[in-house]
Design an enzyme around this catalytic site. Sequence first.
Site, mmCIF file in Angstrom:
data_model
loop_
_atom_site.group_PDB
_atom_site.id
_atom_site.type_symbol
_atom_site.label_atom_id
_atom_site.label_comp_id
_atom_site.label_asym_id
_atom_site.label_seq_id
_atom_site.Cartn_x
_atom_site.Cartn_y
_atom_site.Cartn_z
ATOM 1 N N GLY A 1 0.736 -1.152 0.021
ATOM 2 C CA GLY A 1 0.013 0.041 -0.141
ATOM 3 C C GLY A 1 0.785 1.283 0.033
ATOM 4 O O GLY A 1 0.438 2.137 0.363
ATOM 5 N N ASN B 1 1.735 3.065 -2.502
ATOM 6 C CA ASN B 1 1.384 3.870 -3.578
ATOM 7 C C ASN B 1 0.149 4.597 -2.956
ATOM 8 O O ASN B 1 -0.296 5.774 -3.301
ATOM 9 C CB ASN B 1 0.814 3.276 -4.760
ATOM 10 C CG ASN B 1 2.239 3.166 -5.930
ATOM 11 O OD1 ASN B 1 2.447 4.094 -6.472
ATOM 12 N ND2 ASN B 1 2.863 2.047 -5.748
ATOM 13 N N MET C 1 -3.877 -7.001 -6.577
ATOM 14 C CA MET C 1 -3.577 -8.335 -7.276
ATOM 15 C C MET C 1 -4.603 -9.449 -7.806
ATOM 16 O O MET C 1 -4.492 -10.526 -7.871
ATOM 17 C CB MET C 1 -2.725 -9.102 -6.199
ATOM 18 C CG MET C 1 -1.376 -8.367 -5.897
ATOM 19 S SD MET C 1 -0.379 -7.610 -7.206
ATOM 20 C CE MET C 1 0.559 -9.087 -7.704
ATOM 21 N N ARG C 2 -5.867 -8.746 -8.261
ATOM 22 C CA ARG C 2 -6.864 -9.553 -8.755
ATOM 23 C C ARG C 2 -7.174 -9.161 -9.977
ATOM 24 O O ARG C 2 -7.218 -7.968 -10.450
ATOM 25 C CB ARG C 2 -8.176 -9.444 -7.678
ATOM 26 C CG ARG C 2 -8.171 -9.618 -6.492
ATOM 27 C CD ARG C 2 -7.901 -11.312 -6.029
ATOM 28 N NE ARG C 2 -8.675 -12.257 -6.576
ATOM 29 C CZ ARG C 2 -8.391 -13.427 -6.888
ATOM 30 N NH1 ARG C 2 -7.040 -13.967 -6.267
ATOM 31 N NH2 ARG C 2 -9.491 -14.274 -7.015
ATOM 32 N N ASN D 1 -4.731 1.884 -13.667
ATOM 33 C CA ASN D 1 -3.502 0.866 -12.906
ATOM 34 C C ASN D 1 -2.200 1.412 -13.273
ATOM 35 O O ASN D 1 -1.939 1.981 -14.203
ATOM 36 C CB ASN D 1 -3.572 -0.615 -13.512
ATOM 37 C CG ASN D 1 -2.972 -1.632 -12.884
ATOM 38 O OD1 ASN D 1 -2.741 -1.638 -11.577
ATOM 39 N ND2 ASN D 1 -2.012 -2.526 -13.506
ATOM 40 N N HIS E 1 1.700 0.016 -13.582
ATOM 41 C CA HIS E 1 2.596 -1.264 -13.619
ATOM 42 C C HIS E 1 4.053 -0.986 -13.596
ATOM 43 O O HIS E 1 4.101 -0.107 -14.380
ATOM 44 C CB HIS E 1 2.095 -2.062 -15.110
ATOM 45 C CG HIS E 1 2.518 -3.226 -15.321
ATOM 46 N ND1 HIS E 1 2.269 -4.407 -14.419
ATOM 47 C CD2 HIS E 1 3.576 -3.851 -15.827
ATOM 48 C CE1 HIS E 1 2.875 -5.531 -14.963
ATOM 49 N NE2 HIS E 1 3.603 -4.933 -15.626
HETATM 50 C C1 GRF Z 1 3.665 -1.320 -7.470
HETATM 51 O O1 GRF Z 1 5.005 -1.624 -7.700
HETATM 52 C C2 GRF Z 1 2.734 -1.338 -8.656
HETATM 53 O O2 GRF Z 1 3.355 -1.025 -9.973
HETATM 54 C C3 GRF Z 1 2.356 -2.677 -8.860
HETATM 55 O O3 GRF Z 1 1.989 -3.378 -7.597
HETATM 56 C C4 GRF Z 1 3.164 -2.524 -6.665
HETATM 57 C C5 GRF Z 1 2.210 -2.075 -5.437
HETATM 58 O O4 GRF Z 1 3.195 -1.525 -4.545
HETATM 59 N N1 GRF Z 1 1.077 -2.763 -9.536
HETATM 60 P P1 GRF Z 1 2.291 -1.017 -3.273
HETATM 61 O O5 GRF Z 1 1.563 -1.978 -2.562
HETATM 62 O O6 GRF Z 1 1.899 0.338 -3.745
HETATM 63 O O7 GRF Z 1 3.639 -0.636 -2.177
#
Ligand code: GRF
Length: 185
Positions: free
Chosen positions: A12, A14, A88-89, A104, A106
């Site tokens: 989490g 981000n 992650m779903r 999203n 990535h």
């Molecule tokens: C990030 O690297 C994002 O690009 C990918 O999953 C990761 C999530 O990291 N989709 P966080 O949970 O935000 O720390």
Amino acid sequence: MKKIVVLFSGNGTNLENIAKKLHKKHLLITKAITNNPHAKGIERAKRLGIEVEIIDHKKFTSREEFDKALIEVIKKEAPNLIVLAGFMRILTPLFIKTFPTTINIHPSLLPLFKGANALERSFKSPMKVAGVTVHWVEEELDGGEIIDQACLYKKGLKFEEFKEKIHELEYELYPKVILEILQKE
Ligand code: GRF
């Protein structure tokens, strides 16, 4: 103020970054939703005063049933934008049809390294540059239209340094793109 809902599954960071930079200043994160009752992001979000709802995917018999529950919760928020941040779903066509304004982030320069372990695969590749991509969520996994990207020169970096720099790019790019989209609305 425009409203967003953030979906996450793990650490989490981000979500935390978006909340610190944008919440109550430029937009409202009306709810953060996770499919993982043990996600570290739950505490991060709560510390920042964000309401968290847990919808454990293991309690549902199919992806579609899980998505129906997700849709019901999100509809009540009536968000302008849905933001996936380490969610992650894989979302079903039903979800995507219901909420076409879902984005999203990535950790690779798409269309390269779609899917799981993108960070590791991007690091191990012979390429000398790497980066991150924000894209619209469409049916093909990590295959939706690219909205924006940021890149770095990776030659000589150790994996931990690389990972840190990729996250820094994410923390710069994602809030910027979210604001750009909401301003255009
Ligand atoms: C990030 O690297 C994002 O690009 C990918 O999953 C990761 C999530 O990291 N989709 P966080 O949970 O935000 O720390």
